[in-house]
Design a protein around this motif. Sequence first.
Motif, PDB file in Angstrom:
ATOM      1  N   ASP A 366      -8.721  -7.192  -1.490  1.00  0.00           N
ATOM      2  CA  ASP A 366      -8.637  -6.094  -2.451  1.00  0.00           C
ATOM      3  C   ASP A 366      -7.572  -5.070  -2.070  1.00  0.00           C
ATOM      4  O   ASP A 366      -7.848  -3.881  -1.970  1.00  0.00           O
ATOM      5  CB  ASP A 366      -9.999  -5.395  -2.580  1.00  0.00           C
ATOM      6  CG  ASP A 366     -11.043  -6.299  -3.208  1.00  0.00           C
ATOM      7  OD1 ASP A 366     -10.780  -6.836  -4.285  1.00  0.00           O
ATOM      8  OD2 ASP A 366     -12.126  -6.466  -2.608  1.00  0.00           O
ATOM      9  N   PHE A 367      -6.348  -5.528  -1.849  1.00  0.00           N
ATOM     10  CA  PHE A 367      -5.253  -4.606  -1.536  1.00  0.00           C
ATOM     11  C   PHE A 367      -4.089  -4.804  -2.507  1.00  0.00           C
ATOM     12  O   PHE A 367      -3.004  -5.256  -2.116  1.00  0.00           O
ATOM     13  CB  PHE A 367      -4.792  -4.775  -0.090  1.00  0.00           C
ATOM     14  CG  PHE A 367      -5.588  -3.976   0.891  1.00  0.00           C
ATOM     15  CD1 PHE A 367      -5.416  -2.602   0.989  1.00  0.00           C
ATOM     16  CD2 PHE A 367      -6.524  -4.587   1.695  1.00  0.00           C
ATOM     17  CE1 PHE A 367      -6.168  -1.853   1.883  1.00  0.00           C
ATOM     18  CE2 PHE A 367      -7.273  -3.849   2.597  1.00  0.00           C
ATOM     19  CZ  PHE A 367      -7.100  -2.475   2.689  1.00  0.00           C
ATOM     20  N   PRO A 368      -4.301  -4.449  -3.778  1.00  0.00           N
ATOM     21  CA  PRO A 368      -3.176  -4.494  -4.711  1.00  0.00           C
ATOM     22  C   PRO A 368      -2.132  -3.454  -4.331  1.00  0.00           C
ATOM     23  O   PRO A 368      -2.422  -2.501  -3.589  1.00  0.00           O
ATOM     24  CB  PRO A 368      -3.826  -4.171  -6.062  1.00  0.00           C
ATOM     25  CG  PRO A 368      -5.040  -3.376  -5.714  1.00  0.00           C
ATOM     26  CD  PRO A 368      -5.527  -3.929  -4.406  1.00  0.00           C
ATOM     27  N   ASP A 369      -0.917  -3.599  -4.831  1.00  0.00           N
ATOM     28  CA  ASP A 369       0.162  -2.678  -4.475  1.00  0.00           C
ATOM     29  C   ASP A 369      -0.148  -1.243  -4.868  1.00  0.00           C
ATOM     30  O   ASP A 369       0.339  -0.304  -4.232  1.00  0.00           O
ATOM     31  CB  ASP A 369       1.469  -3.123  -5.135  1.00  0.00           C
ATOM     32  CG  ASP A 369       2.076  -4.340  -4.438  1.00  0.00           C
ATOM     33  OD1 ASP A 369       1.519  -4.774  -3.416  1.00  0.00           O
ATOM     34  OD2 ASP A 369       3.092  -4.861  -4.931  1.00  0.00           O
ATOM     35  N   LYS A 383      -2.654   6.648   7.131  1.00  0.00           N
ATOM     36  CA  LYS A 383      -1.926   5.368   7.159  1.00  0.00           C
ATOM     37  C   LYS A 383      -2.615   4.419   8.137  1.00  0.00           C
ATOM     38  O   LYS A 383      -2.021   3.904   9.079  1.00  0.00           O
ATOM     39  CB  LYS A 383      -0.468   5.600   7.558  1.00  0.00           C
ATOM     40  CG  LYS A 383       0.243   6.706   6.790  1.00  0.00           C
ATOM     41  CD  LYS A 383       0.198   6.479   5.283  1.00  0.00           C
ATOM     42  CE  LYS A 383       0.949   7.566   4.531  1.00  0.00           C
ATOM     43  NZ  LYS A 383       0.199   8.845   4.424  1.00  0.00           N
ATOM     44  N   HIS A 384      -3.882   4.231   7.908  1.00  0.00           N
ATOM     45  CA  HIS A 384      -4.688   3.348   8.749  1.00  0.00           C
ATOM     46  C   HIS A 384      -5.472   2.414   7.855  1.00  0.00           C
ATOM     47  O   HIS A 384      -6.144   2.864   6.910  1.00  0.00           O
ATOM     48  CB  HIS A 384      -5.656   4.156   9.626  1.00  0.00           C
ATOM     49  CG  HIS A 384      -6.712   3.306  10.264  1.00  0.00           C
ATOM     50  ND1 HIS A 384      -8.066   3.556  10.113  1.00  0.00           N
ATOM     51  CD2 HIS A 384      -6.626   2.194  11.038  1.00  0.00           C
ATOM     52  CE1 HIS A 384      -8.767   2.644  10.770  1.00  0.00           C
ATOM     53  NE2 HIS A 384      -7.911   1.815  11.342  1.00  0.00           N
ATOM     54  N   ILE A 385      -5.373   1.113   8.123  1.00  0.00           N
ATOM     55  CA  ILE A 385      -6.087   0.109   7.325  1.00  0.00           C
ATOM     56  C   ILE A 385      -6.908  -0.772   8.257  1.00  0.00           C
ATOM     57  O   ILE A 385      -6.373  -1.368   9.196  1.00  0.00           O
ATOM     58  CB  ILE A 385      -5.117  -0.767   6.502  1.00  0.00           C
ATOM     59  CG1 ILE A 385      -4.403   0.079   5.454  1.00  0.00           C
ATOM     60  CG2 ILE A 385      -5.863  -1.913   5.839  1.00  0.00           C
ATOM     61  CD1 ILE A 385      -3.384  -0.702   4.630  1.00  0.00           C
ATOM     62  N   ILE A 416       2.055  -5.428   3.903  1.00  0.00           N
ATOM     63  CA  ILE A 416       1.643  -4.049   4.219  1.00  0.00           C
ATOM     64  C   ILE A 416       2.697  -3.370   5.090  1.00  0.00           C
ATOM     65  O   ILE A 416       3.065  -2.219   4.867  1.00  0.00           O
ATOM     66  CB  ILE A 416       0.266  -4.048   4.918  1.00  0.00           C
ATOM     67  CG1 ILE A 416      -0.836  -4.495   3.942  1.00  0.00           C
ATOM     68  CG2 ILE A 416      -0.063  -2.659   5.471  1.00  0.00           C
ATOM     69  CD1 ILE A 416      -2.194  -4.694   4.584  1.00  0.00           C
ATOM     70  N   TRP A 417       3.206  -4.088   6.100  1.00  0.00           N
ATOM     71  CA  TRP A 417       4.253  -3.528   6.958  1.00  0.00           C
ATOM     72  C   TRP A 417       5.503  -3.152   6.159  1.00  0.00           C
ATOM     73  O   TRP A 417       6.158  -2.155   6.455  1.00  0.00           O
ATOM     74  CB  TRP A 417       4.618  -4.523   8.047  1.00  0.00           C
ATOM     75  CG  TRP A 417       3.636  -4.590   9.183  1.00  0.00           C
ATOM     76  CD1 TRP A 417       2.704  -3.653   9.522  1.00  0.00           C
ATOM     77  CD2 TRP A 417       3.491  -5.657  10.126  1.00  0.00           C
ATOM     78  NE1 TRP A 417       1.976  -4.070  10.611  1.00  0.00           N
ATOM     79  CE2 TRP A 417       2.441  -5.291  11.015  1.00  0.00           C
ATOM     80  CE3 TRP A 417       4.130  -6.880  10.314  1.00  0.00           C
ATOM     81  CZ2 TRP A 417       2.036  -6.113  12.069  1.00  0.00           C
ATOM     82  CZ3 TRP A 417       3.735  -7.695  11.356  1.00  0.00           C
ATOM     83  CH2 TRP A 417       2.692  -7.312  12.236  1.00  0.00           C
TER      84      TRP A 417
END
Length: 599
Positions: A366-369, A383-385, A416-417
């Motif tokens: 579940d990480f859409p842009d 900025k932590h996932i 993500i990077w």
Amino acid sequence: MSSSLNARFLRRLLRQNVGCSTCVCRKDSARYLTTTDRYCTNDIDKPLPSKSPGASAAGSRLINNPLPFKTFLPKTTYPDHAPVDTEDVPYVPLQLHKETRKVYFETYGCQMNVNDTEIAMAILEKNGFVMTTDVKEADVLFMMTCSIREGAEQKIWKRLEYYKSLKRKRSSMKIGILGCMAENLKKKIIEKDKHVDVVCGPDAYKDLPRLLDVTSTGQAAVNVMLSFDETYADVMPVRVKQDSPSAFVSIMRGCDNMCTYCIVPFTRGRERSRPIASIVEEIQALSDQGLKEITLLGQNVNSYIDKSESKFYGGFDAKNTTKNSSGFKTVYKPKVGGRRFSDLLDAVSRVDPDIRIRFTSPHPKDFPDEVLYMMKEQPNICKHIHLPAQSGSTAVLQAMRRGYTRESYLELVHHIWDIIPDVSLSSDFIAGFCGETEEDHMDTLSLMDIVQYHFVYMFPYSMRSKTHAHHKLQDDVPDEVKKRRHLEISKAFRDGALKRNQAQIGQKQLVLVESVSKRSTDDMAGRNDGNTKVILAGGGTTAGNSLTLKPGDYVVAEITSCSSQVLHARPLYTSSIQDFHQSFHSHQINTQQQYVVTS
């Protein structure tokens, strides 16, 4: 004639099907509302119609004046309770106790359990209970339990022995088991330990006052019913740690992923989300109290969907369906309509620009842009996932029913990077899952070497009842092999984290001060944007430094040294999220301009 009619009436009463709007049998109402000769027992004092106009006068008199329902019940003496309002069932306050009672909570497991403790205490507080931090003076002892791993359950059983010793000295004391273990082992708890008075599942905390009143009769009280819609959106949690600048806010409950190793869907039920409006209201209240960091909580937090408002519900629309990350799939169909996690992040980040926003625990699918760019653009979204992998082997991931391969997971990491270059990644790993080979284990170690996580939660696998793995797979990895692999995963994490932390030496970071350092009152402890612990040298109350820090301060600090777990820094000056972001952004622009001129 009279006795015959009485017998006919009783037979009719016993075979009737209820259909009134206040009954628990409401599901049958549509079927029976049109059937004139079937009535609800709640309406027993209403006349029953005769089936034929030619019914006898005696029959009409009996039907129009039926015997009360209590005629057919055994004679029993009941306490003089307040009248029961059926609309309030099942949370009916018995109000047997008027005096104030002290409650002690002991919480195990994840952050969701911490938030559940705060919810349960808020409900009890409204019913005259007060919290105590002294277990020996408590009238009620509650354990908020975890069933994710066997070790957590064993710890709770051992602690229960101490609770029992306290109860032997004061028989009026009540002991309650709450949370996941309550739902999972309800029968075992009651049968194994007669000292437990209350067993209450994660969706039944509103019933706690009534359950405690029931125990005054000497009975154990149990409610572990799961709900399709309970989110406690109408409960404002009581903050247990009043001196902490951080708080947890639950945005959803339950999980639909059905990973083969996981018991959460069976202890916390199906996914359901709180309305955005209620979440924003709670965060605004926390902002007014001066809090500086909010962590959004959920079992699968980034699959959040708010369908509370009809204008956002909608029909089928390809543009408003669940978008999985590339290469990821689910066991359920795409979900349609509603406002999504990116909408929630946007709304909560605007409540107070100087409150940090975190979230846990997400699922990689579940990480859409939209979510990634929202994190990049909003300065107060950390900025932590947390990106749970569980394994680096495609074969094991398939057995776990995670819905992705090793390759698709790494593709997401690199994506993500690309969007958030300075992101901090953490993860979960299970050592020794069913069928895991040495080759599978080496795949996990190599994945960790590639990603070099900032933090990792790792555990040897323990089979949980009710799960798919319990029914279909074999726990065939020996315990000694699990322990060895667990240690090797730990070493791989520490090696990677040390390299990550060493790369931060010399950087200036914004740190939220949380408390005095445990090792020295001269120093303070806090966390940076990436959720890494930072020791701030000389910022404590006894250091004699001109810059004396306190919990809740944001301080710009220069990283001077590190270990694999902790950064050490020199505090420079206090700031705010917005000021630091503008300063950092200006520094980047100046550096780029100098590079262009030099080139």
